[in-house]
Design an enzyme around this catalytic site. Structure first.
Site, short mmCIF file in Angstrom:
data_model
loop_
_atom_site.label_atom_id
_atom_site.label_comp_id
_atom_site.label_asym_id
_atom_site.label_seq_id
_atom_site.Cartn_x
_atom_site.Cartn_y
_atom_site.Cartn_z
N ASP A 1 31.32 7.71 -30.23
CA ASP A 1 31.32 8.35 -31.55
C ASP A 1 31.71 7.30 -32.58
O ASP A 1 32.81 6.76 -32.55
CB ASP A 1 32.31 9.51 -31.55
CG ASP A 1 32.14 10.41 -32.77
OD1 ASP A 1 31.25 10.14 -33.59
OD2 ASP A 1 32.90 11.39 -32.89
N ASP B 1 25.17 9.19 -35.12
CA ASP B 1 26.39 8.41 -34.87
C ASP B 1 27.14 8.77 -33.60
O ASP B 1 28.26 8.30 -33.40
CB ASP B 1 27.33 8.53 -36.07
CG ASP B 1 27.77 9.97 -36.32
OD1 ASP B 1 27.13 10.89 -35.80
OD2 ASP B 1 28.77 10.16 -37.05
N GLU B 2 26.56 9.57 -32.72
CA GLU B 2 27.25 9.84 -31.45
C GLU B 2 26.25 10.17 -30.36
O GLU B 2 25.16 10.68 -30.61
CB GLU B 2 28.28 10.95 -31.60
CG GLU B 2 27.72 12.31 -31.95
CD GLU B 2 28.79 13.39 -31.92
OE1 GLU B 2 29.59 13.43 -30.96
OE2 GLU B 2 28.81 14.22 -32.86
#
Length: 384
Positions: free
Chosen positions: A6, A101-102
């Site tokens: 993350d 983003d993860e």
């Protein structure tokens, strides 16, 4: 063992990397306050003032008047996301992205080549730092639920490993709000029962949990024991393409909610076109403040990948939902399934279909190069 990566304050961190002078300032990435914009991301300096994603920008600036407000540059963030994905692919092909983003990674088959899962996780974290000058928080655990909690526990720049034999000791002292599915209402019910820690949930009988929370009670019982049977599913194996957003605070403003729905629709449609997929079934997912979750869908005659068609279906489903249920809303999701080959082959020579395809093609090309604020459809003017 599963790895969850993350990125820390992703949009804001990318902006700080591009403009190092921002590092010393609170930074907010979002729409303009005069146009009812909302916060997309905030760095940790801004978060100390109570700023969080999905908050109206005007409110964020009242909390943090010295913040530097930046317009989102989604094309840049998407490019960096692809670079992060390339780092993942160096270690495993089994990647399930949750957003830009993860992602979850299953490296079970990669350990002979790259070392123990903990070593792989350290290498990924270091590669992101060395190659992209960004910081990621990483969790390593026996399943996806535990890995996601682990990655969040020591943010920013966290690195937490949970071994199978230690998972209960890891979970027990955590607040019950860490369990998936425990929102504001569920948390209140737990507190009335004298339940504050995950240990307290584990010590309740499954019958008691089902009595108070229905079918969700069984899931809560499993999670309190660190049980999660899901597997990491690579995007190319997925039976649907979807995006969702969970708001930091429940939202009631219908205009802002529709803005988020439109952004989700554009992301899903772009992913469909990128993978040359089309689907017949359009799905809307809504989770209310009491954590009750609803799904509405419509199945079209022909498979589609057009932003305009998907948005028309989603907007209609959402209008119907609003006429049936009360606000506020905690989560929104948009998905497309029922995949077929190339879209709309039956109407291949329809002038209207060709026009939509040209609009999508040009929009994708310009947005990927310059960012989504440069070109938008006329129907998307509600987006700040």
């Amino acid at each position: 063992m599963i790895i969850h990566v993350d990125m820390d304050a992703f949009f804001a961190s990318v902006e700080e990397r591009e403009r190092p002078e921002l590092v010393a300032h609170p930074v907010i990435v979002g729409g303009q306050p005069g146009k009812r914009g909302v916060v997309c991301a905030a760095n940790y300096r801004a978060r100390k003032f109570g700023v969080h994603s999905a908050m109206p920008t005007a409110q964020a600036l009242r909390l943090c008047p010295d913040a530097v407000l930046l317009a989102p540059r989604m094309a840049l963030y998407s490019e960096v996301s692809h670079q992060i994905r390339s780092i993942f692919e160096h270690y495993t092909p089994v990647i399930e992205p949750l957003s830009l983003d993860e992602a979850f990674l299953d490296v079970s088959a990669s350990q002979r080549l790259h070392g123990h899962v903990s070593e792989i996780a350290k290498k990924i974290k270091q590669d992101i730092k060395d190659e992209l000058k960004l910081v990621a928080s990483v969790g390593v655990a026996p399943n996806m639920f535990l890995a996601k909690i682990a990655s969040d526990l020591e943010k920013p720049d966290g690195f937490v490993i949970v071994e199978d034999e230690n998972k209960q000791a890891f979970l027990d002292p955590l607040p019950v709000s860490r369990l998936w599915g425990v929102g504001k209402v569920t948390l209140g019910l737990f507190n009335k029962m004298g339940v504050y820690k995950i240990r307290d949930v584990r010590e309740l009988t499954t019958e008691t949990l089902q009595q108070h929370f229905g079918k969700h009670g069984l899931r809560l019982a499993e999670l309190s024991r660190g049980v999660d049977k899901r597997t990491v599913t690579p995007e190319h194996q997925a039976k649907s393409i979807s995006n969702e957003i969970t708001f930091a605070v429940d939202l009631e403003d219908k205009r802002i909610l529709k803005m988020h729905l439109l952004q989700l629709t554009e992301q899903v449609a772009w992913r469909l076109r990128r993978k040359n997929l089309s689907g017949r079934t359009i799905r809307l997912k809504v989770r209310l403040s009491d954590f009750s979750t609803f799904s509405r869908s419509v199945t079209l005659v022909e498979p589609v990948q057009s932003t305009q068609i998907i948005w028309k279906a989603i907007s209609g489903l959402f209008d119907i939902f609003l006429s049936e249920k009360n606000l506020p809303i905690r989560l929104l999701g948009v998905g497309v399934c029922g995949f077929d080959g190339l879209s709309q082959q039956q109407n291949l020579f329809s002038d209207e279909t060709q026009a939509r395809q040209e609009i999508d093609k040009v929009t994708d090309e310009i947005n990927e190069r310059f960012g989504p604020a440069v070109l938008r459809r006329g129907s998307t003017t509600i987006v700040p």
